[in-house]
Design a protein around this motif. Structure first.
Motif, PDB file in Angstrom:
ATOM      1  N   ASN A 104     -19.664 -56.830  61.887  1.00 20.19           N
ATOM      2  CA  ASN A 104     -19.387 -55.477  62.394  1.00 20.19           C
ATOM      3  C   ASN A 104     -20.168 -55.194  63.679  1.00 20.19           C
ATOM      4  OD1 ASN A 104     -17.545 -54.839  60.404  1.00 20.19           O
ATOM      5  ND2 ASN A 104     -19.111 -54.022  59.033  1.00 20.19           N
ATOM      6  N   LYS A 106     -21.132 -57.461  65.842  1.00 20.41           N
ATOM      7  CA  LYS A 106     -20.472 -58.274  66.872  1.00 20.41           C
ATOM      8  C   LYS A 106     -19.226 -57.565  67.403  1.00 20.41           C
ATOM      9  CE  LYS A 106     -18.007 -62.603  67.547  1.00 20.41           C
ATOM     10  NZ  LYS A 106     -17.443 -63.776  66.892  1.00 20.41           N
ATOM     11  N   LYS A 107     -18.403 -57.031  66.495  1.00 14.87           N
ATOM     12  CA  LYS A 107     -17.195 -56.308  66.908  1.00 14.87           C
ATOM     13  C   LYS A 107     -17.546 -55.118  67.787  1.00 14.87           C
ATOM     14  CE  LYS A 107     -14.250 -57.415  62.953  1.00 14.87           C
ATOM     15  NZ  LYS A 107     -13.600 -56.866  61.751  1.00 14.87           N
ATOM     16  N   ALA A 108     -18.560 -54.372  67.379  1.00 12.66           N
ATOM     17  CA  ALA A 108     -18.965 -53.185  68.140  1.00 12.66           C
ATOM     18  C   ALA A 108     -19.462 -53.578  69.529  1.00 12.66           C
ATOM     19  CB  ALA A 108     -20.044 -52.417  67.385  1.00 12.66           C
ATOM     20  N   LEU A 110     -18.685 -56.305  71.226  1.00 10.73           N
ATOM     21  CA  LEU A 110     -17.558 -56.798  72.009  1.00 10.73           C
ATOM     22  C   LEU A 110     -16.709 -55.649  72.537  1.00 10.73           C
ATOM     23  CD1 LEU A 110     -16.465 -59.961  69.979  1.00 10.73           C
ATOM     24  CD2 LEU A 110     -17.409 -59.909  72.289  1.00 10.73           C
ATOM     25  N   GLN A 111     -16.563 -54.596  71.749  1.00 11.68           N
ATOM     26  CA  GLN A 111     -15.812 -53.430  72.190  1.00 11.68           C
ATOM     27  C   GLN A 111     -16.511 -52.738  73.355  1.00 11.68           C
ATOM     28  OE1 GLN A 111     -15.191 -51.030  68.694  1.00 11.68           O
ATOM     29  NE2 GLN A 111     -13.316 -52.119  68.107  1.00 11.68           N
ATOM     30  N   LYS A 112     -17.834 -52.704  73.297  1.00  7.62           N
ATOM     31  CA  LYS A 112     -18.592 -52.095  74.383  1.00  7.62           C
ATOM     32  C   LYS A 112     -18.517 -52.948  75.657  1.00  7.62           C
ATOM     33  CE  LYS A 112     -21.931 -49.390  71.778  1.00  7.62           C
ATOM     34  NZ  LYS A 112     -23.342 -49.166  71.480  1.00  7.62           N
ATOM     35  N   PHE A 114     -16.058 -55.107  76.527  1.00  8.67           N
ATOM     36  CA  PHE A 114     -14.695 -55.185  77.064  1.00  8.67           C
ATOM     37  C   PHE A 114     -13.945 -53.888  76.755  1.00  8.67           C
ATOM     38  CE2 PHE A 114     -15.950 -59.543  75.892  1.00  8.67           C
ATOM     39  CZ  PHE A 114     -15.952 -60.104  77.173  1.00  8.67           C
ATOM     40  N   VAL A 115     -14.308 -52.852  77.472  1.00  7.27           N
ATOM     41  CA  VAL A 115     -13.717 -51.537  77.254  1.00  7.27           C
ATOM     42  C   VAL A 115     -12.266 -51.516  77.692  1.00  7.27           C
ATOM     43  CG1 VAL A 115     -13.876 -49.086  77.744  1.00  7.27           C
ATOM     44  CG2 VAL A 115     -15.936 -50.465  77.526  1.00  7.27           C
TER      45      VAL A 115
END
Length: 115
Positions: A104, A106-108, A110-112, A114-115
């Protein structure tokens, strides 16, 4: 055809109410460590597959399960083995939770990134 069976668990509490498809078993011997018995049954599910009936929803009957013989070491050995397996189960559960949290994070991240 692949068969699935439920998990065997030792419930060592007073005043527990259970529901659903449950088979309650007791050993003929009074000297058993219940969690070890549970691990023993789960480790040898291949003995249960031949007595499983049904296609979509499978069942086992107590009379068929009663015909399966299991061998158990002395109760002190059962307790040592059972407690070791319980510790491993706890450790595995903790590591699985840690892994899920890291996924979770890592996902967060990565989202930050690659907006």
């Amino acid at each position: 055809m692949q068969f699935g069976t439920a998990q065997s668990n030792a419930i060592m509490l007073d005043n527990v109410k259970l529901g659903g498809d449950i088979i309650i078993a007791r050993s003929k011997e009074s000297n058993v460590y219940e969690p070890f018995v549970s691990y023993q049954i789960n480790a040898q599910k291949s003995k249960l597959y031949p007595i499983t009936v049904g296609t979509t929803i499978t069942h086992m009957y107590g009379k068929d399960i009663a015909g399966i013989a299991y061998k158990f070491p002395k109760v002190d050995e059962q307790e040592k083995i059972g407690k070791s397996l319980e510790s491993l189960d706890s450790l595995i559960t903790l590591h699985q939770r840690k892994y899920e949290k890291l996924v979770n994070i890592k996902k967060a991240l990565l989202q930050k990134m690659f907006v």
